[in-house]
Enzyme design. Structure first.
Site, PDB file in Angstrom:
ATOM      1  N   HIS A   1       1.205  -0.867  -0.385  1.00  0.00           N
ATOM      2  CA  HIS A   1       0.033  -0.020  -0.089  1.00  0.00           C
ATOM      3  C   HIS A   1       0.660   1.475  -0.358  1.00  0.00           C
ATOM      4  O   HIS A   1       0.697   2.115   1.124  1.00  0.00           O
ATOM      5  CB  HIS A   1      -0.934  -0.450   1.215  1.00  0.00           C
ATOM      6  CG  HIS A   1      -2.431  -1.078   1.017  1.00  0.00           C
ATOM      7  ND1 HIS A   1      -2.776  -1.563   1.777  1.00  0.00           N
ATOM      8  CD2 HIS A   1      -2.856  -1.402  -0.072  1.00  0.00           C
ATOM      9  CE1 HIS A   1      -3.223  -2.501   1.325  1.00  0.00           C
ATOM     10  NE2 HIS A   1      -3.346  -2.224   0.451  1.00  0.00           N
TER      11      HIS A   1
ATOM     12  N   THR B   1      -3.100  -8.830  10.435  1.00  0.00           N
ATOM     13  CA  THR B   1      -1.511  -8.576  11.270  1.00  0.00           C
ATOM     14  C   THR B   1      -1.115  -7.278  11.753  1.00  0.00           C
ATOM     15  O   THR B   1       0.364  -7.100  11.965  1.00  0.00           O
ATOM     16  CB  THR B   1      -0.089  -9.241   9.843  1.00  0.00           C
ATOM     17  OG1 THR B   1      -0.402  -8.904   8.856  1.00  0.00           O
ATOM     18  CG2 THR B   1      -0.121 -10.488  10.200  1.00  0.00           C
TER      19      THR B   1
ATOM     20  N   CYS C   1       2.061  -8.548  13.298  1.00  0.00           N
ATOM     21  CA  CYS C   1       3.568  -9.178  13.315  1.00  0.00           C
ATOM     22  C   CYS C   1       3.976  -8.409  13.489  1.00  0.00           C
ATOM     23  O   CYS C   1       4.116  -7.357  14.445  1.00  0.00           O
ATOM     24  CB  CYS C   1       3.396  -9.376  11.359  1.00  0.00           C
ATOM     25  SG  CYS C   1       4.407  -7.439  10.877  1.00  0.00           S
TER      26      CYS C   1
ATOM     27  N   SER D   1      -2.364   2.375   4.158  1.00  0.00           N
ATOM     28  CA  SER D   1      -1.949   0.972   4.004  1.00  0.00           C
ATOM     29  C   SER D   1      -2.767   0.584   5.958  1.00  0.00           C
ATOM     30  O   SER D   1      -2.316   1.897   6.205  1.00  0.00           O
ATOM     31  CB  SER D   1      -0.734   1.405   4.467  1.00  0.00           C
ATOM     32  OG  SER D   1       0.495   1.067   5.502  1.00  0.00           O
ATOM     33  N   SER D   2      -2.815   0.158   6.381  1.00  0.00           N
ATOM     34  CA  SER D   2      -3.182  -0.130   7.947  1.00  0.00           C
ATOM     35  C   SER D   2      -2.256   0.094   8.522  1.00  0.00           C
ATOM     36  O   SER D   2      -2.699   0.724   9.607  1.00  0.00           O
ATOM     37  CB  SER D   2      -3.742  -1.562   7.758  1.00  0.00           C
ATOM     38  OG  SER D   2      -4.039  -2.229   9.024  1.00  0.00           O
ATOM     39  N   ASN D   3      -1.027  -0.442   8.628  1.00  0.00           N
ATOM     40  CA  ASN D   3       0.038  -0.507   9.939  1.00  0.00           C
ATOM     41  C   ASN D   3       0.147   1.156   9.766  1.00  0.00           C
ATOM     42  O   ASN D   3       0.335   1.673  10.606  1.00  0.00           O
ATOM     43  CB  ASN D   3       0.823  -1.324   9.298  1.00  0.00           C
ATOM     44  CG  ASN D   3       2.244  -0.380   8.353  1.00  0.00           C
ATOM     45  OD1 ASN D   3       2.546   0.091   8.285  1.00  0.00           O
ATOM     46  ND2 ASN D   3       1.848  -1.245   6.600  1.00  0.00           N
TER      47      ASN D   3
ATOM     48  N   GLU E   1      -5.843  -8.825   3.003  1.00  0.00           N
ATOM     49  CA  GLU E   1      -4.929  -9.602   4.159  1.00  0.00           C
ATOM     50  C   GLU E   1      -6.310 -10.165   4.627  1.00  0.00           C
ATOM     51  O   GLU E   1      -6.449 -11.943   4.716  1.00  0.00           O
ATOM     52  CB  GLU E   1      -4.261  -9.055   4.871  1.00  0.00           C
ATOM     53  CG  GLU E   1      -3.536 -10.811   5.321  1.00  0.00           C
ATOM     54  CD  GLU E   1      -2.611  -9.580   6.607  1.00  0.00           C
ATOM     55  OE1 GLU E   1      -2.573  -8.764   6.757  1.00  0.00           O
ATOM     56  OE2 GLU E   1      -3.248 -10.224   8.251  1.00  0.00           O
TER      57      GLU E   1
ATOM     58  N   CYS F   1       3.791 -12.470   2.505  1.00  0.00           N
ATOM     59  CA  CYS F   1       5.045 -12.890   4.016  1.00  0.00           C
ATOM     60  C   CYS F   1       3.968 -13.940   4.504  1.00  0.00           C
ATOM     61  O   CYS F   1       3.091 -14.056   5.001  1.00  0.00           O
ATOM     62  CB  CYS F   1       4.596 -11.417   4.106  1.00  0.00           C
ATOM     63  SG  CYS F   1       5.466 -11.312   5.855  1.00  0.00           S
TER      64      CYS F   1
ATOM     65  N   SER G   1       5.314   0.380   4.479  1.00  0.00           N
ATOM     66  CA  SER G   1       5.020  -0.141   2.727  1.00  0.00           C
ATOM     67  C   SER G   1       5.921   1.631   2.677  1.00  0.00           C
ATOM     68  O   SER G   1       6.042   1.712   0.637  1.00  0.00           O
ATOM     69  CB  SER G   1       3.839  -0.336   2.712  1.00  0.00           C
ATOM     70  OG  SER G   1       2.971   0.607   2.859  1.00  0.00           O
TER      71      SER G   1
HETATM   72  S1  SF4 Z   1       3.647  -5.082   7.800  1.00  0.00           S
HETATM   73 FE1  SF4 Z   1       5.492  -6.557   6.629  1.00  0.00          FE
HETATM   74  S2  SF4 Z   1       6.245  -8.446   7.608  1.00  0.00           S
HETATM   75 FE2  SF4 Z   1       3.830  -7.490   9.039  1.00  0.00          FE
HETATM   76  S3  SF4 Z   1       2.944  -8.652   7.671  1.00  0.00           S
HETATM   77 FE3  SF4 Z   1       3.099  -6.994   6.442  1.00  0.00          FE
HETATM   78  S4  SF4 Z   1       4.612  -7.541   4.563  1.00  0.00           S
HETATM   79 FE4  SF4 Z   1       4.419  -8.833   6.241  1.00  0.00          FE
END
Ligand code: SF4
Length: 395
Positions: A79, A239, A277, A307-309, A171, A141, A368
């Protein structure tokens, strides 16, 4: 020594094309730089994670190893708009998603090479590729495979999987399709508000009809019946969710089952597995550490809006300081910043966002986000604070 594929993709030099000397200076200098009246901090860990490095390297390898063949991505590889645009420019085609515009009426054939993104793919897509007989490169991943394995166990033991995730995220869609393909049931909850509704229906405080009518589209499996399918529940999470929120949701569901069945019986009816993760967890912990190191007057988080993270990094501060989620340096125009509101998800313009001098600004970036985008954003913030570019090395 023989180089295995995994050794190769663990090589941090894979990120060579997105290197920023300013970010390297910050990394080697303990994550701190003092420029005039601005103290710049960076989190201990940020930016491209192992899984993203690996996925990006695998697409580059596909381009080199299959010259003359059409290389397709099912959707965005990760993302981040810049990384996808770079691949598009290199000739990669996108089957769907925001980068698929120019190839709307085309599709891969048996001669094509098709790349499965780092988020994995639905069972339907995997079957489609198998039937096509094309070459498939799977960049899923390994951290994404862990929740998949757990869902299979839940289905086998006749537990409904409750996923802390986002219904539209690739995901989570892949996890849902895997569960459905095995005849299991799932329910996706995005946050504590949705988890509370789940707890209400478990405890009998909300009717089945009211519960189902309030759920977003695709948030539950076909035939899911709250009266039948919430007697045994197993949790996983996408994750990249906010770890503290996942812990809250797990505790809420456990308590609701205890309230309905009693503590002893609930033990048999509830399972949990934290599938966030390592990169997501470390990036979130690093923002909390940086906030203590500060204190921060503001936080700038760089990454794709979907981008979720990245979105969740903006929430780590919990309102202790202003947090701005930006796409990159173009978001900053003097006294105005364009950013994604963590509360509403809308893209908003905020004026007067720079604090009074002197100030400390923390920076981090999603898993990302290329280092170059973060480095350019640090420079844009310094520019907005009237500090000449020449006072900062590199680019
Ligand atoms: S953030 Fe990175 S390490 Fe975590 S699941 Fe996604 S691709 Fe994999």
């Amino acid at each position: 020594m023989t180089e295995t594929p995994v050794d190769r993709y663990e090589d941090p030099h894979q990120r060579y094309s997105y290197r920023s000397t300013l970010i390297e200076q910050l990394r080697s200098g303990g994550g701190e730089l003092n420029v005039g009246h601005v103290r710049v901090l960076t989190a201990r860990t940020f930016g491209f994670c192992w899984g993203v490095d690996r996925a990006v390297a695998m697409v580059r390898d596909a381009l080199e190893e299959h010259p003359g063949r059409a290389i397709w991505l099912l959707d965005q590889i990760i993302h981040n708009p810049q990384v996808n645009a770079d691949f598009k420019e290199m000739g990669v085609r996108f089957l769907r998603g925001p980068f698929s515009e120019s190839e709307k009426n085309e599709s891969p054939d048996e001669e094509s090479v098709v790349v499965i993104p780092a988020f994995s793919a639905t069972v339907e897509d995997i079957n489609m590729l198998n039937e096509l007989g094309c070459t498939v490169i799977d960049t899923t991943c390994p951290w994404v495979i862990r929740p998949h394995r757990r869902t299979l166990k839940y289905v086998e033991d006749q537990f409904t999987t409750v996923i802390h995730g986002l219904v539209q995220h690739e995901e989570t869609r892949a996890s849902c399709s895997l569960i459905a393909s095995q005849g299991g049931h799932y329910l996706v909850v995005a946050d504590q508000l949705e988890a509370q509704r789940l707890c209400d229906v478990i405890s009998g405080g909300m009717s089945r009809t009211e519960f189902l009518s309030g759920l977003p589209q695709n948030a539950y499996s076909d035939g899911f019946d709250p009266d039948q399918h919430l007697e045994r529940v197993g949790t996983i999470n996408q994750t990249t969710m906010l770890a503290s929120e996942t812990r809250e949701i797990e505790a809420m569901v456990r308590d609701a089952l205890q309230g309905r069945y009693g503590a002893d019986e609930a033990q048999e009816r509830f399972r949990e597995l934290n599938t966030i993760c390592r990169a997501t967890q470390e990036n979130q912990d690093s923002v909390a550490e940086m906030a203590e190191r500060g204190p921060l007057d503001l936080l700038v988080v760089v990454g794709g809006y979907d981008s979720s993270n990245t979105k969740n990094l903006t929430r780590v501060g919990g309102g202790q300081f202003p947090s701005y989620h930006v796409l990159g340096p173009d978001a900053i125009e003097g006294g105005t910043i364009r950013h994604r509101s963590p509360e509403t998800g809308e893209i908003v313009l905020t004026e007067g966002w720079l604090p009074a001098r002197p100030f400390t600004v923390g920076f981090t970036a999603g898993a990302s986000t290329p280092d170059t985008l973060l480095g350019d954003t640090v420079r844009a913030v310094l520019d907005a604070a009237d500090l000449p570019m020449g006072t900062v090395v590199g680019s």
